[in-house]
Write a protein that holds these residues in place. Structure first.
Motif, mmCIF file in Angstrom:
data_model
loop_
_atom_site.group_PDB
_atom_site.id
_atom_site.type_symbol
_atom_site.label_atom_id
_atom_site.label_comp_id
_atom_site.label_asym_id
_atom_site.label_seq_id
_atom_site.Cartn_x
_atom_site.Cartn_y
_atom_site.Cartn_z
ATOM 1 N N LYS A 168 -10.046 64.167 -45.621
ATOM 2 C CA LYS A 168 -9.196 65.279 -45.171
ATOM 3 C C LYS A 168 -9.070 65.238 -43.655
ATOM 4 C CE LYS A 168 -10.579 68.283 -48.980
ATOM 5 N NZ LYS A 168 -11.233 69.504 -49.434
ATOM 6 N N ASP A 169 -9.476 64.115 -43.086
ATOM 7 C CA ASP A 169 -9.566 64.024 -41.644
ATOM 8 C C ASP A 169 -8.350 63.329 -41.053
ATOM 9 O OD1 ASP A 169 -11.007 64.825 -39.560
ATOM 10 O OD2 ASP A 169 -12.476 63.194 -39.592
ATOM 11 N N PHE A 170 -7.197 63.957 -41.164
ATOM 12 C CA PHE A 170 -6.001 63.413 -40.523
ATOM 13 C C PHE A 170 -5.024 64.569 -40.327
ATOM 14 C CE2 PHE A 170 -5.458 63.085 -45.076
ATOM 15 C CZ PHE A 170 -4.135 63.405 -45.327
ATOM 16 N N TYR A 171 -3.909 64.286 -39.688
ATOM 17 C CA TYR A 171 -2.928 65.321 -39.387
ATOM 18 C C TYR A 171 -1.610 64.985 -40.056
ATOM 19 C CZ TYR A 171 -6.233 66.581 -35.728
ATOM 20 O OH TYR A 171 -7.362 66.958 -35.052
ATOM 21 N N LEU A 172 -0.809 66.031 -40.302
ATOM 22 C CA LEU A 172 0.505 65.811 -40.893
ATOM 23 C C LEU A 172 1.580 66.437 -40.013
ATOM 24 C CD1 LEU A 172 -0.216 66.560 -44.659
ATOM 25 C CD2 LEU A 172 0.461 64.352 -43.685
ATOM 26 N N ARG A 173 2.668 65.705 -39.844
ATOM 27 C CA ARG A 173 3.824 66.286 -39.156
ATOM 28 C C ARG A 173 4.684 66.963 -40.220
ATOM 29 N NH1 ARG A 173 5.395 62.349 -35.723
ATOM 30 N NH2 ARG A 173 4.999 63.418 -33.755
ATOM 31 N N VAL A 174 4.909 68.262 -40.055
ATOM 32 C CA VAL A 174 5.566 69.050 -41.092
ATOM 33 C C VAL A 174 6.760 69.840 -40.561
ATOM 34 C CG1 VAL A 174 3.406 69.336 -42.390
ATOM 35 C CG2 VAL A 174 4.094 71.096 -40.747
ATOM 36 N N TYR A 175 7.701 70.058 -41.453
ATOM 37 C CA TYR A 175 8.801 71.004 -41.241
ATOM 38 C C TYR A 175 8.457 72.219 -42.099
ATOM 39 C CZ TYR A 175 13.333 72.939 -42.874
ATOM 40 O OH TYR A 175 14.363 73.754 -43.258
ATOM 41 N N GLU A 203 -3.129 59.834 -37.365
ATOM 42 C CA GLU A 203 -4.583 59.694 -37.340
ATOM 43 C C GLU A 203 -5.168 60.343 -36.095
ATOM 44 O OE1 GLU A 203 -6.506 56.235 -38.672
ATOM 45 O OE2 GLU A 203 -4.665 55.298 -39.411
ATOM 46 N N ASP A 204 -6.475 60.648 -36.170
ATOM 47 C CA ASP A 204 -7.185 61.249 -35.035
ATOM 48 C C ASP A 204 -6.960 60.498 -33.747
ATOM 49 O OD1 ASP A 204 -8.120 62.951 -36.815
ATOM 50 O OD2 ASP A 204 -10.242 62.493 -36.598
ATOM 51 N N THR A 205 -7.011 59.150 -33.858
ATOM 52 C CA THR A 205 -6.931 58.325 -32.658
ATOM 53 C C THR A 205 -5.602 58.521 -31.934
ATOM 54 O OG1 THR A 205 -6.301 56.618 -34.232
ATOM 55 C CG2 THR A 205 -8.518 56.484 -33.314
ATOM 56 N N SER A 206 -4.521 58.690 -32.707
ATOM 57 C CA SER A 206 -3.224 58.844 -32.032
ATOM 58 C C SER A 206 -2.947 60.287 -31.619
ATOM 59 C CB SER A 206 -2.083 58.347 -32.923
ATOM 60 O OG SER A 206 -2.509 58.122 -34.227
ATOM 61 N N ILE A 207 -3.755 61.231 -32.127
ATOM 62 C CA ILE A 207 -3.403 62.636 -31.893
ATOM 63 C C ILE A 207 -3.565 62.997 -30.413
ATOM 64 C CG2 ILE A 207 -5.584 63.909 -32.271
ATOM 65 C CD1 ILE A 207 -2.755 65.047 -34.275
ATOM 66 N N GLN A 208 -4.608 62.459 -29.783
ATOM 67 C CA GLN A 208 -4.822 62.784 -28.370
ATOM 68 C C GLN A 208 -3.668 62.297 -27.494
ATOM 69 O OE1 GLN A 208 -6.926 64.955 -27.993
ATOM 70 N NE2 GLN A 208 -8.056 64.641 -29.903
ATOM 71 N N LYS A 209 -3.245 61.049 -27.728
ATOM 72 C CA LYS A 209 -2.116 60.498 -26.958
ATOM 73 C C LYS A 209 -0.868 61.359 -27.146
ATOM 74 C CE LYS A 209 -3.566 55.773 -27.873
ATOM 75 N NZ LYS A 209 -3.281 54.731 -28.855
ATOM 76 N N LEU A 210 -0.607 61.696 -28.411
ATOM 77 C CA LEU A 210 0.594 62.467 -28.706
ATOM 78 C C LEU A 210 0.514 63.869 -28.106
ATOM 79 C CD1 LEU A 210 1.085 61.388 -32.399
ATOM 80 C CD2 LEU A 210 2.789 61.107 -30.607
ATOM 81 N N LYS A 211 -0.684 64.427 -28.126
ATOM 82 C CA LYS A 211 -0.872 65.782 -27.604
ATOM 83 C C LYS A 211 -0.538 65.803 -26.118
ATOM 84 C CE LYS A 211 -4.037 69.366 -28.903
ATOM 85 N NZ LYS A 211 -5.337 69.584 -29.515
ATOM 86 N N LYS A 212 -1.067 64.810 -25.427
ATOM 87 C CA LYS A 212 -0.837 64.702 -23.991
ATOM 88 C C LYS A 212 0.670 64.600 -23.734
ATOM 89 C CE LYS A 212 -2.421 61.898 -20.069
ATOM 90 N NZ LYS A 212 -1.353 60.935 -19.745
ATOM 91 N N LYS A 213 1.319 63.760 -24.527
ATOM 92 C CA LYS A 213 2.754 63.568 -24.370
ATOM 93 C C LYS A 213 3.515 64.859 -24.636
ATOM 94 C CE LYS A 213 6.354 60.484 -25.930
ATOM 95 N NZ LYS A 213 6.788 59.776 -27.109
ATOM 96 N N SER A 214 3.122 65.591 -25.685
ATOM 97 C CA SER A 214 3.864 66.801 -26.007
ATOM 98 C C SER A 214 3.647 67.873 -24.942
ATOM 99 C CB SER A 214 3.469 67.336 -27.386
ATOM 100 O OG SER A 214 2.247 68.003 -27.312
ATOM 101 N N LEU A 215 2.464 67.887 -24.325
ATOM 102 C CA LEU A 215 2.230 68.843 -23.233
ATOM 103 C C LEU A 215 3.086 68.479 -22.031
ATOM 104 C CD1 LEU A 215 -1.647 69.259 -23.495
ATOM 105 C CD2 LEU A 215 0.084 70.977 -23.995
ATOM 106 N N GLU A 216 3.187 67.169 -21.773
ATOM 107 C CA GLU A 216 4.050 66.740 -20.679
ATOM 108 C C GLU A 216 5.492 67.174 -20.927
ATOM 109 O OE1 GLU A 216 3.378 62.573 -20.606
ATOM 110 O OE2 GLU A 216 1.442 62.747 -19.589
#
Length: 419
Positions: free
Chosen positions: A333-340, A400-413
């Protein structure tokens, strides 16, 4: 050269599939398989087969030593399980099409197969005419199976196709499906995703060696999909499908769910319309393979039963290689989903549970947002199924967890928080 054995069949059920099988066997004399007795529940009905074939007494089939194959195509899961159990213990092979029975009793059925050393085959229980179980079992080694995604319920796919192509709303499309015989008079099992998750339960076993009760898997159906959702999909050049998906993550564990999903037009699954089923398998070196065919109906389902019957002439058994000969994979259960998510009122949406929100829109009839959620939130809470809220996965939903940090940073930017 050993001659394959003569098969004498006891058939349970003479509905759409049972009668289809009876007709198909009459047209394939080379199979060396004949039906000796057919057990039915209601003796009064007029049937297109000689009266002498029918009985209402199950023991006439289960205790007949000359019958070496029991084919079970009935609707009640409990009765089907009892038939399969008795038949295996009586030294008979069993061919079944009862997905609910298999999904709910998988551990017992696995134990029975080991204990009795009899064949228990059920290609007809998933995707009818598409040989998906045998392919997962024989062709894809554990290490090579990267992912599988599939449309495995014909009724919901038919309804979504009509909503999409003929701009019908959900109720109109459902009514049409019922009139054409693609949906039951009580459509809950199909529409709310129960049928799909039942099939997915044992497909996961053949794909990854995972044994899990359907109640513990993440799923919903298409009951909350709104005409506006179909309109938004069309604007994005996509369609909405009910997709069963499993994917191996970089830590070797498996992400799995059956949820509505936006499907781009160039995706293989976009091609799967009406009552058809489709399966896309992604493997290490072969890239993607696409299986397509009729997922229900008399002859398509009978053809899968037939292929199991013909395999029994060579004493074929499922080896459950991923389960017994490999380290089975584990679900995570350790992952994220992009949802509408579309909804009527913000108050029903726990905005704080989203990692981030990428877009939000307020239209006259409904509001919607696109964002990223930890999948555990969907397991734990039901807000996404209630208050006519509609949740649909984005086209490449798993993060995945590993990509979430990169994406988070990008979305904050993007949000202009960082200078």
């Amino acid at each position: 050269m050993s001659h394959h054995k003569q098969l004498t069949i006891g058939l349970f059920g003479f509905g759409v599939v049972g009668e289809g099988l009876y007709k198909v066997l009459q047209q394939t004399p080379s199979l060396n398989a004949s039906i000796k007795k057919i057990c039915i529940k209601n003796p009064g009905k007029k049937r297109n087969a000689p009266d002498a074939l029918f009985t209402t007494d199950k023991d006439e089939l289960l205790n007949d030593e000359s019958i070496n194959v029991i084919v079970e195509v009935i609707n009640e899961a409990d009765a089907a399980f009892e038939i399969a159990t008795t038949a295996l213990r009586n030294g008979k092979s069993v061919v079944s099409a009862s997905k609910k029975m298999i999904a709910e009793h998988l551990p017992e059925l696995l134990a029975l197969q080991q204990e009795t050393e009899q064949s228990f085959l059920y290609e007809a229980a998933a995707c009818a005419s598409i040989p998906v179980i045998r392919n997962l079992e024989e062709y894809y080694d554990n290490d090579l199976l990267h992912g599988i995604k599939a449309i495995i319920n014909g009724s919901t796919n038919f309804i979504l196709t009509k909503m999409f192509e003929d701009k019908l709303d959900f109720q109109q499309a459902l009514l049409l499906a019922q009139q054409l015989g693609f949906a039951e008079s009580d459509p809950t099992l199909d529409v709310e995703g129960y049928d799909a998750i039942n099939k997915w339960t044992f497909l996961l076993t053949h794909a990854y060696g995972i044994i899990e009760h359907p109640d513990n898997l993440l799923f919903t159906g298409i009951q909350n999909i709104h005409a506006m959702d179909a309109a938004v999909a069309a604007e994005k050049g996509q369609q909405i499908k009910l997709v069963a998906q499993a994917q191996k993550l970089s830590n070797g564990k498996v992400a799995s769910f059956v949820l509505p999903q936006f499907v781009p037009q160039d995706d293989h699954l976009a091609f799967v319309k009406n009552e058809y089923n489709g399966v896309v398998i992604e493997s290490g070196f072969a890239d993607k393979q696409f299986f397509y065919g009729k997922g229900a109906g008399s002859f398509p389902t009978a053809s899968a039963v037939l292929s199991d019957i013909s395999a029994l002439r060579y004493d074929y058994k499922y080896e459950y290689k991923k389960l017994y000969h490999h380290q089975p994979n584990e679900l995570t259960k350790d992952f994220y989903l992009r949802v509408y998510v579309s909804f009527t009122d913000w108050k029903y949406i726990p905005r704080d549970k989203f990692e981030w929100i990428e877009e939000w829109h307020a239209r006259e009839e409904r509001k919607y947002l696109v964002g990223v959620l930890p999948v555990a939130e969907l397991f734990e809470k039901n807000w996404w199924k209630e208050n006519s809220t509609s949740l649909i996965l984005a086209a490449q939903p798993i993060i995945e967890d590993t990509s979430i940090q990169k994406l988070k940073k990008k979305s904050l930017e993007l949000a202009g928080v960082l200078d």
